[in-house]
Motif scaffolding. Structure first.
Motif, mmCIF file in Angstrom:
data_model
loop_
_atom_site.group_PDB
_atom_site.id
_atom_site.type_symbol
_atom_site.label_atom_id
_atom_site.label_comp_id
_atom_site.label_asym_id
_atom_site.label_seq_id
_atom_site.Cartn_x
_atom_site.Cartn_y
_atom_site.Cartn_z
ATOM 1 N N ALA A 34 0.815 -1.210 0.000
ATOM 2 C CA ALA A 34 0.000 0.000 0.000
ATOM 3 C C ALA A 34 0.847 1.257 0.000
ATOM 4 C CB ALA A 34 -0.915 0.004 1.205
ATOM 5 N N ALA A 35 1.975 1.199 0.670
ATOM 6 C CA ALA A 35 2.775 2.413 0.782
ATOM 7 C C ALA A 35 3.286 2.828 -0.588
ATOM 8 C CB ALA A 35 3.939 2.172 1.728
ATOM 9 N N PRO A 36 3.082 4.090 -0.936
ATOM 10 C CA PRO A 36 3.661 4.592 -2.177
ATOM 11 C C PRO A 36 5.180 4.703 -2.027
ATOM 12 C CG PRO A 36 2.600 6.366 -0.960
ATOM 13 C CD PRO A 36 2.335 5.102 -0.193
ATOM 14 N N TRP A 37 5.894 4.879 -3.110
ATOM 15 C CA TRP A 37 7.366 4.817 -3.066
ATOM 16 C C TRP A 37 7.981 5.785 -2.063
ATOM 17 C CZ3 TRP A 37 9.670 9.381 -4.315
ATOM 18 C CH2 TRP A 37 8.944 10.264 -5.121
ATOM 19 N N TRP A 38 7.319 6.932 -1.878
ATOM 20 C CA TRP A 38 7.952 7.912 -0.981
ATOM 21 C C TRP A 38 7.786 7.558 0.494
ATOM 22 C CZ3 TRP A 38 3.750 9.105 -4.126
ATOM 23 C CH2 TRP A 38 2.548 9.351 -3.461
ATOM 24 N N GLU A 39 6.981 6.534 0.767
ATOM 25 C CA GLU A 39 6.843 6.125 2.163
ATOM 26 C C GLU A 39 7.610 4.844 2.476
ATOM 27 O OE1 GLU A 39 2.723 5.923 3.139
ATOM 28 O OE2 GLU A 39 2.438 8.074 2.833
ATOM 29 N N LYS A 40 8.263 4.285 1.453
ATOM 30 C CA LYS A 40 9.013 3.052 1.684
ATOM 31 C C LYS A 40 10.455 3.372 2.063
ATOM 32 C CE LYS A 40 6.462 0.316 -1.659
ATOM 33 N NZ LYS A 40 6.582 -0.278 -2.979
ATOM 34 N N ASP A 41 11.083 2.432 2.765
ATOM 35 C CA ASP A 41 12.481 2.649 3.138
ATOM 36 C C ASP A 41 13.446 2.218 2.053
ATOM 37 O OD1 ASP A 41 11.858 3.840 5.470
ATOM 38 O OD2 ASP A 41 11.995 2.040 6.693
ATOM 39 N N THR A 42 12.954 1.399 1.119
ATOM 40 C CA THR A 42 13.835 1.011 0.004
ATOM 41 C C THR A 42 13.752 2.078 -1.076
ATOM 42 O OG1 THR A 42 11.977 -0.293 -0.786
ATOM 43 C CG2 THR A 42 13.741 -1.488 0.326
ATOM 44 N N PRO A 43 14.907 2.419 -1.650
ATOM 45 C CA PRO A 43 14.907 3.492 -2.652
ATOM 46 C C PRO A 43 13.988 3.153 -3.832
ATOM 47 C CG PRO A 43 17.135 2.639 -2.260
ATOM 48 C CD PRO A 43 16.212 1.823 -1.430
ATOM 49 N N PRO A 44 13.339 4.158 -4.377
ATOM 50 C CA PRO A 44 12.469 3.905 -5.522
ATOM 51 C C PRO A 44 13.286 3.485 -6.742
ATOM 52 C CG PRO A 44 12.702 6.264 -5.151
ATOM 53 C CD PRO A 44 13.385 5.576 -4.008
ATOM 54 N N THR A 45 12.735 2.613 -7.542
ATOM 55 C CA THR A 45 13.430 2.200 -8.760
ATOM 56 C C THR A 45 13.097 3.188 -9.884
ATOM 57 O OG1 THR A 45 11.541 0.897 -9.469
ATOM 58 C CG2 THR A 45 13.188 -0.233 -8.129
ATOM 59 N N ASP A 46 13.917 3.153 -10.916
ATOM 60 C CA ASP A 46 13.648 4.003 -12.084
ATOM 61 C C ASP A 46 12.254 3.741 -12.629
ATOM 62 O OD1 ASP A 46 16.083 5.076 -11.864
ATOM 63 O OD2 ASP A 46 16.931 4.221 -13.706
ATOM 64 N N ILE A 47 11.871 2.456 -12.611
ATOM 65 C CA ILE A 47 10.569 2.087 -13.171
ATOM 66 C C ILE A 47 9.436 2.722 -12.370
ATOM 67 C CG2 ILE A 47 9.012 0.144 -13.651
ATOM 68 C CD1 ILE A 47 11.627 -1.559 -13.997
ATOM 69 N N GLU A 48 9.572 2.663 -11.046
ATOM 70 C CA GLU A 48 8.551 3.268 -10.188
ATOM 71 C C GLU A 48 8.423 4.770 -10.445
ATOM 72 O OE1 GLU A 48 7.964 1.645 -5.710
ATOM 73 O OE2 GLU A 48 10.011 1.554 -6.457
ATOM 74 N N LEU A 49 9.590 5.418 -10.506
ATOM 75 C CA LEU A 49 9.576 6.867 -10.685
ATOM 76 C C LEU A 49 9.047 7.238 -12.068
ATOM 77 C CD1 LEU A 49 12.870 8.054 -8.970
ATOM 78 C CD2 LEU A 49 10.550 7.924 -8.056
ATOM 79 N N ASP A 50 9.428 6.442 -13.036
ATOM 80 C CA ASP A 50 8.976 6.670 -14.396
ATOM 81 C C ASP A 50 7.449 6.603 -14.463
ATOM 82 O OD1 ASP A 50 10.576 7.055 -16.850
ATOM 83 O OD2 ASP A 50 9.093 5.605 -17.605
#
Lengths: 143, 136
Positions: free
Chosen positions: B72-88
Protein backbone atom coordinates in the motif's frame (compact mmCIF):
# COMPACT_ATOMS: atom_id res chain seq x y z
CA UNK A 1 -7.95 39.16 -4.31
CA UNK A 2 -8.05 37.04 -1.20
CA UNK A 3 -4.87 35.08 -1.77
CA UNK A 4 -2.68 38.03 -2.54
CA UNK A 5 -3.89 39.48 0.74
CA UNK A 6 -2.82 36.22 2.30
CA UNK A 7 0.64 36.77 0.80
CA UNK A 8 0.87 40.20 2.40
CA UNK A 9 -0.20 38.79 5.70
CA UNK A 10 2.52 36.15 5.52
CA UNK A 11 4.98 38.87 4.50
CA UNK A 12 4.27 40.75 7.72
CA UNK A 13 6.34 38.28 9.69
CA UNK A 14 9.34 39.84 7.95
CA UNK A 15 10.52 36.42 6.95
CA UNK A 16 11.65 35.52 3.47
CA UNK A 17 9.87 32.93 1.33
CA UNK A 18 12.28 30.10 2.22
CA UNK A 19 11.55 30.53 5.94
CA UNK A 20 7.86 31.12 5.37
CA UNK A 21 7.63 27.87 3.41
CA UNK A 22 9.38 25.97 6.19
CA UNK A 23 7.17 27.49 8.84
CA UNK A 24 4.14 26.27 6.87
CA UNK A 25 5.49 22.74 7.15
CA UNK A 26 6.75 22.55 3.60
CA UNK A 27 10.06 20.82 3.03
CA UNK A 28 12.55 22.84 1.03
CA UNK A 29 15.28 20.97 -0.83
CA UNK A 30 18.09 22.15 -3.08
CA UNK A 31 19.40 20.18 -6.03
CA UNK A 32 21.83 20.72 -8.90
CA UNK A 33 19.20 20.79 -11.65
CA UNK A 34 20.26 21.28 -15.22
CA UNK A 35 17.13 22.97 -16.53
CA UNK A 36 14.54 23.25 -13.83
CA UNK A 37 14.51 26.38 -11.68
CA UNK A 38 12.15 25.09 -9.08
CA UNK A 39 9.54 22.45 -8.50
CA UNK A 40 6.60 21.94 -6.16
CA UNK A 41 5.17 18.54 -5.40
CA UNK A 42 2.65 16.95 -3.11
CA UNK A 43 3.49 13.39 -2.17
CA UNK A 44 0.54 12.12 -0.15
CA UNK A 45 0.19 14.71 2.57
CA UNK A 46 3.80 15.91 2.27
CA UNK A 47 4.49 19.12 0.44
CA UNK A 48 7.93 19.67 -0.98
CA UNK A 49 9.63 22.48 -2.85
CA UNK A 50 12.87 21.75 -4.67
CA UNK A 51 15.00 24.65 -5.84
CA UNK A 52 17.95 24.80 -8.22
CA UNK A 53 21.03 25.35 -6.06
CA UNK A 54 22.82 27.19 -8.86
CA UNK A 55 20.50 30.21 -8.61
CA UNK A 56 21.40 33.41 -6.81
CA UNK A 57 19.96 33.99 -3.35
CA UNK A 58 17.39 36.46 -4.70
CA UNK A 59 16.34 34.03 -7.41
CA UNK A 60 16.00 31.17 -4.94
CA UNK A 61 13.76 33.30 -2.74
CA UNK A 62 11.65 34.30 -5.68
CA UNK A 63 11.31 30.76 -6.99
CA UNK A 64 10.40 29.57 -3.52
CA UNK A 65 7.69 32.22 -3.26
CA UNK A 66 6.45 31.24 -6.69
CA UNK A 67 6.15 27.56 -5.78
CA UNK A 68 4.55 28.47 -2.47
CA UNK A 69 2.03 30.43 -4.51
CA UNK A 70 1.16 27.28 -6.45
CA UNK A 71 0.51 25.37 -3.24
CA UNK A 72 -1.77 28.04 -1.84
CA UNK A 73 -3.42 29.25 -5.05
CA UNK A 74 -3.78 25.96 -6.88
CA UNK A 75 -4.16 23.24 -4.25
CA UNK A 76 -5.48 20.68 -6.69
CA UNK A 77 -2.38 20.69 -8.88
CA UNK A 78 -0.04 18.33 -7.15
CA UNK A 79 2.99 18.70 -9.36
CA UNK A 80 4.40 21.81 -11.01
CA UNK A 81 7.83 22.79 -12.13
CA UNK A 82 9.40 25.87 -13.57
CA UNK A 83 11.76 26.37 -16.45
CA UNK A 84 13.06 29.75 -17.39
CA UNK A 85 11.17 29.82 -20.65
CA UNK A 86 7.90 28.54 -19.23
CA UNK A 87 7.79 30.96 -16.36
CA UNK A 88 4.73 32.76 -17.63
CA UNK A 89 3.02 30.37 -19.96
CA UNK A 90 -0.26 30.20 -18.14
CA UNK A 91 -2.59 32.05 -15.86
CA UNK A 92 -1.42 29.85 -13.01
CA UNK A 93 2.21 30.83 -13.58
CA UNK A 94 1.23 34.47 -13.68
CA UNK A 95 -0.65 34.11 -10.41
CA UNK A 96 2.26 32.33 -8.76
CA UNK A 97 4.64 35.07 -9.92
CA UNK A 98 2.37 37.72 -8.55
CA UNK A 99 2.01 35.84 -5.29
CA UNK A 100 5.78 35.69 -4.91
CA UNK A 101 6.10 39.44 -5.53
CA UNK A 102 3.47 40.19 -2.90
CA UNK A 103 5.09 37.77 -0.50
CA UNK A 104 8.50 39.39 -0.78
CA UNK A 105 7.32 43.00 -0.91
CA UNK A 106 4.49 42.90 1.62
CA UNK A 107 2.93 46.36 2.08
CA UNK A 108 5.32 47.87 -0.45
CA UNK A 109 3.56 45.87 -3.13
CA UNK A 110 0.72 48.40 -3.04
CA UNK A 111 2.99 51.17 -4.39
CA UNK A 112 4.23 49.06 -7.28
CA UNK A 113 0.99 47.40 -8.29
CA UNK A 114 1.20 48.23 -11.99
CA UNK A 115 4.82 47.19 -12.30
CA UNK A 116 4.17 43.94 -10.51
CA UNK A 117 1.26 43.11 -12.78
CA UNK A 118 3.36 43.77 -15.84
CA UNK A 119 6.48 42.00 -14.63
CA UNK A 120 4.56 38.98 -13.41
CA UNK A 121 3.01 38.63 -16.84
CA UNK A 122 6.30 38.92 -18.74
CA UNK A 123 7.71 36.48 -16.24
CA UNK A 124 11.47 36.50 -16.63
CA UNK A 125 13.00 35.03 -13.50
CA UNK A 126 16.19 37.12 -13.49
CA UNK A 127 14.24 40.37 -14.01
CA UNK A 128 11.56 39.51 -11.48
CA UNK A 129 13.93 38.48 -8.75
CA UNK A 130 16.13 41.54 -9.27
CA UNK A 131 13.11 43.80 -9.28
CA UNK A 132 11.65 42.54 -6.00
CA UNK A 133 14.94 42.25 -4.18
CA UNK A 134 15.88 45.83 -5.11
CA UNK A 135 12.57 47.23 -3.96
CA UNK A 136 12.44 45.18 -0.81
CA UNK A 137 15.90 46.38 0.22
CA UNK A 138 15.06 50.01 -0.49
CA UNK A 139 14.47 52.35 2.41
CA UNK A 140 10.96 53.25 3.42
CA UNK A 141 11.24 56.98 2.66
CA UNK A 142 10.48 57.07 -1.02
CA UNK A 143 9.92 60.67 -2.18
CA UNK B 1 -19.87 -3.28 -4.48
CA UNK B 2 -19.52 -1.70 -1.05
CA UNK B 3 -16.06 -1.40 0.39
CA UNK B 4 -15.66 -0.49 4.05
CA UNK B 5 -11.94 0.10 3.70
CA UNK B 6 -12.33 2.42 0.77
CA UNK B 7 -14.80 4.54 2.70
CA UNK B 8 -12.48 4.73 5.68
CA UNK B 9 -9.34 5.51 3.72
CA UNK B 10 -11.00 8.12 1.61
CA UNK B 11 -12.08 9.99 4.74
CA UNK B 12 -8.67 9.54 6.38
CA UNK B 13 -6.74 10.80 3.39
CA UNK B 14 -9.09 13.73 2.87
CA UNK B 15 -8.66 14.77 6.48
CA UNK B 16 -4.90 14.37 6.24
CA UNK B 17 -4.99 16.97 3.50
CA UNK B 18 -7.01 19.24 5.74
CA UNK B 19 -9.83 19.42 3.19
CA UNK B 20 -13.51 19.73 3.99
CA UNK B 21 -15.93 17.48 2.12
CA UNK B 22 -17.20 20.56 0.37
CA UNK B 23 -13.72 21.52 -0.84
CA UNK B 24 -12.87 18.06 -2.07
CA UNK B 25 -16.25 17.63 -3.78
CA UNK B 26 -15.56 20.84 -5.66
CA UNK B 27 -12.13 19.61 -6.76
CA UNK B 28 -13.71 16.39 -8.00
CA UNK B 29 -16.59 18.24 -9.58
CA UNK B 30 -19.21 16.15 -7.78
CA UNK B 31 -21.93 16.95 -5.28
CA UNK B 32 -21.03 17.00 -1.63
CA UNK B 33 -23.73 14.40 -0.97
CA UNK B 34 -22.04 12.03 -3.40
CA UNK B 35 -18.70 12.36 -1.65
CA UNK B 36 -20.32 12.01 1.73
CA UNK B 37 -22.03 8.85 0.42
CA UNK B 38 -18.63 7.41 -0.54
CA UNK B 39 -17.26 8.13 2.90
CA UNK B 40 -20.23 6.56 4.67
CA UNK B 41 -20.06 3.54 2.41
CA UNK B 42 -23.53 4.26 1.04
CA UNK B 43 -22.32 4.39 -2.50
CA UNK B 44 -19.19 3.65 -4.46
CA UNK B 45 -17.54 5.60 -7.25
CA UNK B 46 -17.02 4.17 -10.72
CA UNK B 47 -13.55 3.33 -12.00
CA UNK B 48 -12.94 6.72 -13.48
CA UNK B 49 -13.88 8.55 -10.30
CA UNK B 50 -11.86 6.09 -8.20
CA UNK B 51 -8.68 6.86 -10.09
CA UNK B 52 -9.48 10.58 -10.04
CA UNK B 53 -9.79 10.41 -6.26
CA UNK B 54 -6.56 8.43 -5.86
CA UNK B 55 -4.72 10.93 -8.06
CA UNK B 56 -6.05 13.90 -6.18
CA UNK B 57 -5.13 12.39 -2.82
CA UNK B 58 -1.73 11.24 -4.07
CA UNK B 59 -2.26 7.61 -3.08
CA UNK B 60 -2.49 4.47 -5.17
CA UNK B 61 -5.83 3.01 -6.17
CA UNK B 62 -4.72 -0.26 -4.57
CA UNK B 63 -4.26 1.49 -1.29
CA UNK B 64 -7.61 3.24 -1.47
CA UNK B 65 -9.40 -0.02 -2.18
CA UNK B 66 -7.56 -1.80 0.61
CA UNK B 67 -5.92 -4.29 -1.75
CA UNK B 68 -2.41 -5.51 -1.13
CA UNK B 69 -1.89 -3.84 2.19
CA UNK B 70 1.80 -4.65 2.16
CA UNK B 71 2.33 -2.75 -1.01
CA UNK B 72 0.00 0.00 0.00
CA UNK B 73 2.78 2.41 0.78
CA UNK B 74 3.66 4.59 -2.18
CA UNK B 75 7.37 4.82 -3.07
CA UNK B 76 7.95 7.91 -0.98
CA UNK B 77 6.84 6.12 2.16
CA UNK B 78 9.01 3.05 1.68
CA UNK B 79 12.48 2.65 3.14
CA UNK B 80 13.83 1.01 0.00
CA UNK B 81 14.91 3.49 -2.65
CA UNK B 82 12.47 3.90 -5.52
CA UNK B 83 13.43 2.20 -8.76
CA UNK B 84 13.65 4.00 -12.08
CA UNK B 85 10.57 2.09 -13.17
CA UNK B 86 8.55 3.27 -10.19
CA UNK B 87 9.58 6.87 -10.69
CA UNK B 88 8.98 6.67 -14.40
CA UNK B 89 5.48 5.40 -13.77
CA UNK B 90 4.87 8.13 -11.22
CA UNK B 91 5.98 10.81 -13.63
CA UNK B 92 3.79 9.46 -16.38
CA UNK B 93 0.79 9.56 -14.05
CA UNK B 94 1.18 13.25 -13.24
CA UNK B 95 -1.23 15.26 -15.32
CA UNK B 96 0.84 18.43 -15.08
CA UNK B 97 4.17 17.01 -16.13
CA UNK B 98 4.05 18.22 -19.66
CA UNK B 99 5.36 21.32 -21.34
CA UNK B 100 2.63 22.84 -23.48
CA UNK B 101 1.26 19.33 -23.78
CA UNK B 102 4.55 18.00 -25.12
CA UNK B 103 6.39 15.16 -23.46
CA UNK B 104 9.32 16.12 -21.27
CA UNK B 105 12.73 16.44 -22.80
CA UNK B 106 15.41 14.19 -21.35
CA UNK B 107 17.22 16.83 -19.34
CA UNK B 108 14.04 18.01 -17.68
CA UNK B 109 13.06 14.45 -16.94
CA UNK B 110 16.45 13.81 -15.34
CA UNK B 111 15.95 16.89 -13.19
CA UNK B 112 12.57 15.64 -12.06
CA UNK B 113 13.98 12.20 -11.25
CA UNK B 114 16.67 13.94 -9.21
CA UNK B 115 14.05 15.94 -7.33
CA UNK B 116 11.99 12.81 -6.62
CA UNK B 117 15.02 10.98 -5.26
CA UNK B 118 15.97 13.94 -3.10
CA UNK B 119 12.40 14.03 -1.81
CA UNK B 120 12.47 10.31 -1.02
CA UNK B 121 15.69 10.75 0.93
CA UNK B 122 14.41 13.73 2.89
CA UNK B 123 11.21 11.92 3.81
CA UNK B 124 13.11 8.83 4.86
CA UNK B 125 15.28 10.93 7.14
CA UNK B 126 12.20 12.55 8.59
CA UNK B 127 10.62 9.15 9.32
CA UNK B 128 13.80 7.93 10.98
CA UNK B 129 13.92 11.04 13.16
CA UNK B 130 10.30 10.66 14.23
CA UNK B 131 10.91 7.05 15.22
CA UNK B 132 13.69 8.01 17.63
CA UNK B 133 12.51 7.73 21.22
CA UNK B 134 12.07 11.15 22.73
CA UNK B 135 14.47 12.50 25.34
CA UNK B 136 17.49 10.69 23.97
Amino acid sequence: MFLYKEARKLAKSGEKPLDIARSLGIKVLFAPFRKIKGLAMSLGNKRIIAINNGLSEAEQQFVCGHELGHFLLHPSTNFVFVLHNTFSYSKQEYQANRFSCELILGEKAEDYKCMITEMAASGKLDQLSRFVSEISSMNEEIP
Amino acid sequence: MRNEKFAKRLKEEREKKGWTQEHMAKLLNIKIGTLSGYERNYRTPDLEMTSKIANLLGVSVDYLLGLNDNEAAPWWEKDTPPTDIELDKFIREQPNLRIFGDPLDEEVKDDIMLALRAAWEALKKERAASKQPKGK
